[in-house]
Design a protein around this motif. Sequence first.
Motif, PDB file in Angstrom:
ATOM      1  N   TYR A  35      31.888 -34.347 -48.798  1.00 35.12           N
ATOM      2  CA  TYR A  35      31.412 -33.895 -50.108  1.00 35.12           C
ATOM      3  C   TYR A  35      29.896 -33.740 -50.104  1.00 35.12           C
ATOM      4  O   TYR A  35      29.366 -32.793 -50.702  1.00 35.12           O
ATOM      5  N   ARG A 119      34.380 -28.444 -54.437  1.00 41.99           N
ATOM      6  CA  ARG A 119      35.315 -29.345 -53.803  1.00 41.99           C
ATOM      7  C   ARG A 119      35.101 -29.325 -52.290  1.00 41.99           C
ATOM      8  O   ARG A 119      34.730 -28.309 -51.714  1.00 41.99           O
ATOM      9  N   SER A 121      37.557 -30.144 -50.173  1.00 43.72           N
ATOM     10  CA  SER A 121      38.875 -30.002 -49.564  1.00 43.72           C
ATOM     11  C   SER A 121      39.172 -28.536 -49.295  1.00 43.72           C
ATOM     12  O   SER A 121      38.540 -27.644 -49.866  1.00 43.72           O
ATOM     13  N   ASP A 132      42.235 -30.622 -59.926  1.00 45.46           N
ATOM     14  CA  ASP A 132      41.184 -29.655 -60.243  1.00 45.46           C
ATOM     15  C   ASP A 132      41.479 -28.927 -61.540  1.00 45.46           C
ATOM     16  O   ASP A 132      40.559 -28.583 -62.301  1.00 45.46           O
ATOM     17  N   VAL A 156      36.959 -23.041 -59.254  1.00 43.59           N
ATOM     18  CA  VAL A 156      36.982 -24.169 -58.325  1.00 43.59           C
ATOM     19  C   VAL A 156      36.601 -23.620 -56.959  1.00 43.59           C
ATOM     20  O   VAL A 156      37.245 -22.691 -56.457  1.00 43.59           O
ATOM     21  N   TYR A 158      36.296 -24.129 -53.132  1.00 41.08           N
ATOM     22  CA  TYR A 158      36.737 -24.897 -51.969  1.00 41.08           C
ATOM     23  C   TYR A 158      35.894 -24.437 -50.779  1.00 41.08           C
ATOM     24  O   TYR A 158      36.268 -23.528 -50.042  1.00 41.08           O
TER      25      TYR A 158
END
Length: 222
Positions: A35, A119, A121, A132, A156, A158
Amino acid sequence: MNGKHATISDLVRVHACPVRYCYERNDPIAESDRYAVCKQLSYHLGKALEPEAIWGEVVAVCPAVDPAMREFLDLCITACTKTAWKPAVQTDVTVTSQKQGMAGMIDRIDASGAFSIVRASGAMPMGTYAADRLRVAAIAFCLEEMTGKEVEGGFVEYLPDGISRYHAVQPRDRRQVIAALHKLREIQSGAMPQHPLNAPCNRCKFKEKCESSVGRRLSELL
């Protein structure tokens, strides 16, 4: 909710498994190296991505970061160069809802006013993860109260896959936010919640403790 606002991150944890949240709520939450890398990279989206400069910032922010994360940063940058990102005009914006008693943070807001959360991930083949979707809905609650305007959804991002996905907030998302808030209030009042049917019990270090907690008050277990 009276007193201190609930954080959106706490709501996500309660939604995932309220029992595990009970056991871990007083433990410090350490930011992962993944992160830390993705967060620092996010400040540069929409601009030229310079690996050495970004890595220098990561190390400055997290001196103990695993040196192996340098390769992870390169992978993220390679993935992100395939997407046309809009640069942020605001970052790390705190949002609150007095009515719902919660607060959180938006990672990025672009010139159009669209917001994004970052994020670390990989992305799903399609859509966004349940956690999310809850984050986006909770932020929408806050922004609507702060601006007086309806918020239809948010992005979001990623970053390991270089993917930005828009999530349009649905009524079920808003219901889940409210349900998580109610559950959190119950926990704060001393109730011991039941784990949800889809809780990841087999991977949980509290599995045995959880199985022995049915019908007991939280104060008896902590």
